[in-house]
Scaffold this motif. Structure first.
Motif, PDB file in Angstrom:
ATOM      1  N   ARG A  97       0.821  -1.197   0.000  1.00 34.21           N
ATOM      2  CA  ARG A  97       0.000   0.000   0.000  1.00 34.21           C
ATOM      3  C   ARG A  97       0.858   1.251   0.000  1.00 34.21           C
ATOM      4  NH1 ARG A  97      -1.856  -1.892   5.900  1.00 34.21           N
ATOM      5  NH2 ARG A  97      -0.687  -0.359   7.080  1.00 34.21           N
ATOM      6  N   GLN A  98       2.142   1.077  -0.298  1.00 36.85           N
ATOM      7  CA  GLN A  98       3.033   2.236  -0.429  1.00 36.85           C
ATOM      8  C   GLN A  98       2.807   2.860  -1.800  1.00 36.85           C
ATOM      9  OE1 GLN A  98       4.913   3.477   1.970  1.00 36.85           O
ATOM     10  NE2 GLN A  98       4.255   1.843   3.353  1.00 36.85           N
ATOM     11  N   LEU A  99       2.438   4.136  -1.811  1.00 36.48           N
ATOM     12  CA  LEU A  99       2.094   4.769  -3.086  1.00 36.48           C
ATOM     13  C   LEU A  99       3.276   4.754  -4.060  1.00 36.48           C
ATOM     14  CD1 LEU A  99       0.015   7.795  -1.803  1.00 36.48           C
ATOM     15  CD2 LEU A  99      -0.813   5.848  -3.077  1.00 36.48           C
ATOM     16  N   LYS A 100       4.490   4.862  -3.520  1.00 38.65           N
ATOM     17  CA  LYS A 100       5.650   4.932  -4.410  1.00 38.65           C
ATOM     18  C   LYS A 100       5.884   3.636  -5.171  1.00 38.65           C
ATOM     19  CE  LYS A 100       8.395   8.605  -2.416  1.00 38.65           C
ATOM     20  NZ  LYS A 100       9.444   8.966  -1.484  1.00 38.65           N
ATOM     21  N   GLN A 101       5.368   2.516  -4.613  1.00 35.95           N
ATOM     22  CA  GLN A 101       5.581   1.239  -5.298  1.00 35.95           C
ATOM     23  C   GLN A 101       4.445   0.894  -6.251  1.00 35.95           C
ATOM     24  OE1 GLN A 101       6.275  -1.617  -2.205  1.00 35.95           O
ATOM     25  NE2 GLN A 101       7.903  -0.394  -1.306  1.00 35.95           N
ATOM     26  N   LEU A 102       3.449   1.778  -6.342  1.00 36.64           N
ATOM     27  CA  LEU A 102       2.319   1.522  -7.239  1.00 36.64           C
ATOM     28  C   LEU A 102       2.472   2.389  -8.484  1.00 36.64           C
ATOM     29  CD1 LEU A 102      -0.536   1.642  -4.598  1.00 36.64           C
ATOM     30  CD2 LEU A 102       0.443  -0.394  -5.599  1.00 36.64           C
ATOM     31  N   GLY A 103       1.488   2.304  -9.370  1.00 36.62           N
ATOM     32  CA  GLY A 103       1.516   3.146 -10.566  1.00 36.62           C
ATOM     33  C   GLY A 103       0.786   2.492 -11.706  1.00 36.62           C
ATOM     34  N   GLY A 104       0.111   3.306 -12.513  1.00 35.75           N
ATOM     35  CA  GLY A 104      -0.551   2.814 -13.721  1.00 35.75           C
ATOM     36  C   GLY A 104      -1.618   1.762 -13.490  1.00 35.75           C
ATOM     37  N   THR A 109       3.581   5.223 -14.679  1.00 44.25           N
ATOM     38  CA  THR A 109       3.972   3.978 -15.357  1.00 44.25           C
ATOM     39  C   THR A 109       3.805   2.790 -14.429  1.00 44.25           C
ATOM     40  OG1 THR A 109       6.210   4.483 -14.656  1.00 44.25           O
ATOM     41  CG2 THR A 109       5.655   4.974 -16.957  1.00 44.25           C
ATOM     42  N   LEU A 110       3.399   1.694 -15.014  1.00 45.25           N
ATOM     43  CA  LEU A 110       3.195   0.471 -14.240  1.00 45.25           C
ATOM     44  C   LEU A 110       4.551  -0.157 -13.946  1.00 45.25           C
ATOM     45  CD1 LEU A 110       0.650  -1.338 -13.456  1.00 45.25           C
ATOM     46  CD2 LEU A 110       1.338  -2.733 -15.381  1.00 45.25           C
ATOM     47  N   PRO A 111       4.876  -0.387 -12.672  1.00 41.06           N
ATOM     48  CA  PRO A 111       6.156  -1.041 -12.373  1.00 41.06           C
ATOM     49  C   PRO A 111       6.201  -2.443 -12.981  1.00 41.06           C
ATOM     50  CG  PRO A 111       5.150  -0.152 -10.381  1.00 41.06           C
ATOM     51  CD  PRO A 111       4.132  -0.064 -11.448  1.00 41.06           C
TER      52      PRO A 111
END
Lengths: 151, 490
Positions: free
Chosen positions: B351-358, B430-432
């Motif tokens: 649930r860390q925003l920095k590890q999410l994306g896209g 961008t999606l990790p």
């Protein structure tokens, strides 16, 4: 030898019947004298806990296993709820639908006696279940610590 | 129809124990038992909409001696909120809770929590209120610790200690009120207090309740437990805690007791507004810097509850309407946001925003719901949050609290900023690489979120169709609080 010394075991054997009958008395006469389901249930649970301490876990679990403690716990609560619901069917929620006789008689209070019994069962089973959970869980944790130490 | 009222408390309470008995013999039915119960409660609450205010004497013991349950527009509003949100949350919880063991215990505690909240909302007896408050609180302490990891246990313990302190203080307040009036029935107490009671005692009781219920509703400076407790619970429970518990146990009790029993006075209004303003500002400034999605939401709960408290403290017709409307809106969008955070955690494991994306591409339904909720909470028209914030700000201008009005606008702006951050980092971008294989969550979870997302849009737009019946009636009751004694006691 599991449990405590011969002296403790003998005293427990002598006392256990008295403790249980006093617990039942406090419950059944709850609406007439000081006491009631909660106090009576605690006494019953204390009796069983004394048994556990004196004779070891195996003896006590033989009398009331954790499965049955949990089931009785819920059944006690369910009985209490059902009595309230029977009153609801009879007109009002928690309505005292049983016949009430002369004051100071054992069957003088309608549903209160049955409610006290339900509470006693609930408290007896749940306090014993809490005790079991604490002892079993305590052993589990101390087991974890000792294995960590060995590593 | 009046005879059905106790079922709001009875059905979940009974089902909690029936569930535990049945699941000893039949596995995997507890979720469906809970679902049946919340469907029933939802239907029942819809049947009761618009019912005349009345009281129900438990065990046919007439008030003020017996315990009563009271149905009136204020409890109608809260019961509706609880029923609808629990329905959506239960739908979400059925697939989500598959990750955990001991599901039957989860659903039992969950039902006990619902029973406690419904009891607090409906009861007309002060001590009974305390009992239901404790039922709901104790169930929520256990549910916060449900994951039994170190962090969750610590949060639960903190919550338990602070919750215990607040309950004790509330009990002390109730004891003092009982000693002053000689009755526990709220309506009877209001009549007795109206006839005259020592002013010092009354203010002491005000102070006790302000602290007790302030702790329950996480007002600044009593907010320390909330940012730990709400994120630590499983997502459905976070949604319940932030969406319902702090309202039913905190704000509702403040509204009910301060307005209808004690009678609101200007000093207390000012204190409520100051605490509300502080909560708004402190909550939002703490939230902006957070990178843990659920923790960010938890801080926003403090901030948004500040809006409600400001509206209630204002006590003008417009202010109260705004407060009540925002109460409803916050329950909907904050539950939805917590469910979305749960859905993200379910698929991505973080649930860390920095590890999410896209995530919008991979999870269109969840992403769209999350967007709707984020726009609602930031107050973007035409979503529901916009209207209630607008009403509160207008009410503040109307009552000539210009400074507070400007603060409210700034806080709203800060909320927007922090949710733009959420959208940028979680939904867009961008999606990790790690997350390329993720898929949309199960249908039941989507349906729970979808109901709430529809409500976020519908509540604001269709106000003319239900506003009078549900919100304005509750507002009118708070303005004419003495009417409570007309129907709550024979």
């Amino acid at each position: 030898m599991e449990g405590m010394t011969f002296i403790v075991k003998t005293i427990t054997r002598l006392l256990i019947a008295v403790i249980f009958s006093f617990g039942i008395y406090i419950t059944v006469y709850g609406h007439l004298t000081p006491g009631g389901g909660f106090a009576g249930g605690i006494m019953l649970a204390c009796g069983l806990i004394l048994l556990t301490l004196a004779f070891g876990k195996k003896t006590a679990l033989g009398k009331l296993s954790d499965f049955w403690a949990s089931l009785l716990d819920n059944l006690g609560a369910f009985t209490f709820w059902s009595i309230a619901m029977l009153g609801y069917v009879g007109g009002y929620f928690f309505f005292n639908f049983l016949e009430k006789s002369d004051p100071f008689q054992i069957f003088s209070s309608g549903t209160v006696l049955v409610n006290n019994l339900a509470i006693a069962i609930k408290v007896f089973a749940s306090i014993f279940a809490v005790f079991l959970a604490l002892t079993i869980f305590g052993r589990f944790v101390s087991g974890l610590i000792s294995t960590e130490d060995e590593e | 129809m009046q005879n059905w009222l106790p079922l709001f408390v009875m059905a979940p309470l009974g089902m909690a124990f029936i569930n535990l008995i049945l699941t000893k013999f039949l596995k995997n039915i507890s979720a469906y038992l809970a679902l049946i119960t919340v469907f029933f409660l939802c239907g029942l609450s819809f049947r009761f909409i618009g019912h005349e205010p009345f009281h129900y004497a438990i065990g046919s013991w007439l008030p003020p001696l017996g315990i009563t349950l009271v149905w009136d527009p204020l409890s109608q509003l809260l019961i509706l909120i609880v029923s609808i949100i629990t329905l959506a949350v239960t739908l979400f919880a059925i697939p989500y809770m598959q990750q955990y063991t001991a599901q039957s215990k989860f659903y039992s505690l969950y039902l006990l929590m619902i029973a406690g909240m419904n009891g607090v909302i409906l009861t007309g007896d002060f001590f009974n209120l305390f009992v239901f408050l404790e039922i709901a609180s104790i169930a929520s302490y256990a549910l916060v610790a449900f994951g039994v990891e170190a962090e969750e246990l610590e949060a639960s313990f903190k919550y338990l200690v602070l919750g215990g302190v607040s309950s004790t203080i509330i009990l002390l307040g109730i004891a003092l009120l009982y000693s002053a009036t000689g009755t526990l029935n709220m309506a009877d107490m209001a009549i007795t207090l109206h006839q005259g009671v020592s002013k010092n005692l009354l203010f002491f009781i005000f102070a006790l309740f302000l602290m007790g219920f302030g702790l329950k509703s996480a007002m600044v400076p009593f907010h320390a437990w909330l940012p730990d407790a709400h994120p630590s619970a499983p997502a459905p429970i976070s949604a319940m805690l932030s969406g319902l518990i702090i309202k039913a146990l905190g704000i509702y009790c403040v509204a009910r007791i301060f307005f209808m029993v004690l009678g609101i006075v200007p000093v207390i209004q000012t204190i409520l507004m100051v605490l509300g303003g502080l909560s708004m500002v402190v909550g939002v400034f703490l939230a902006v810097g957070q990178w843990d999605f659920k923790r960010l939401l938890a801080y926003h709960s403090i901030s948004q509850m500040g809006y409600v408290m400001v509206g209630i403290g204002l006590a003008t017709p417009l202010g109260l309407l705004g407060a009540i409307f925002h109460l409803l809106n916050h329950a909907v969008f904050k539950s939805l946001l917590f469910l979305c955070s749960g859905a993200f955690e379910y698929t991505t494991g973080t649930r860390q925003l920095k590890q999410l994306g896209g995530l919008l591409k991979k999870m269109p339904w969840t992403g769209a719901s999350c967007s709707v909720a984020a726009l609602s909470i930031s107050g973007v028209p035409p979503f529901n949050g916009f209207w209630s914030k607008l009403i509160i700000i207008l009410a503040l201008f109307q009552a000539q609290y210009y400074f507070l009005a400007v603060v409210t606008v700034i806080v709203s702006f800060m909320t927007l900023i922090s949710f733009i951050k959420v959208q940028k980092y979680a939904l867009f971008g961008t999606l990790p690489k790690r997350l390329e294989s993720i898929r949309e969550v199960p249908v039941l979870m989507i349906s729970g979120m979808f109901i709430l997302a529809l409500l976020c849009i519908g509540i604001g737009l269709f106000y003319p169709f239900y506003g009078q019946l549900i919100l304005e009636s509750a507002r009118d009751l708070l303005i004419n609080a003495s009417h409570y004694t007309l129907y709550a006691i024979p």
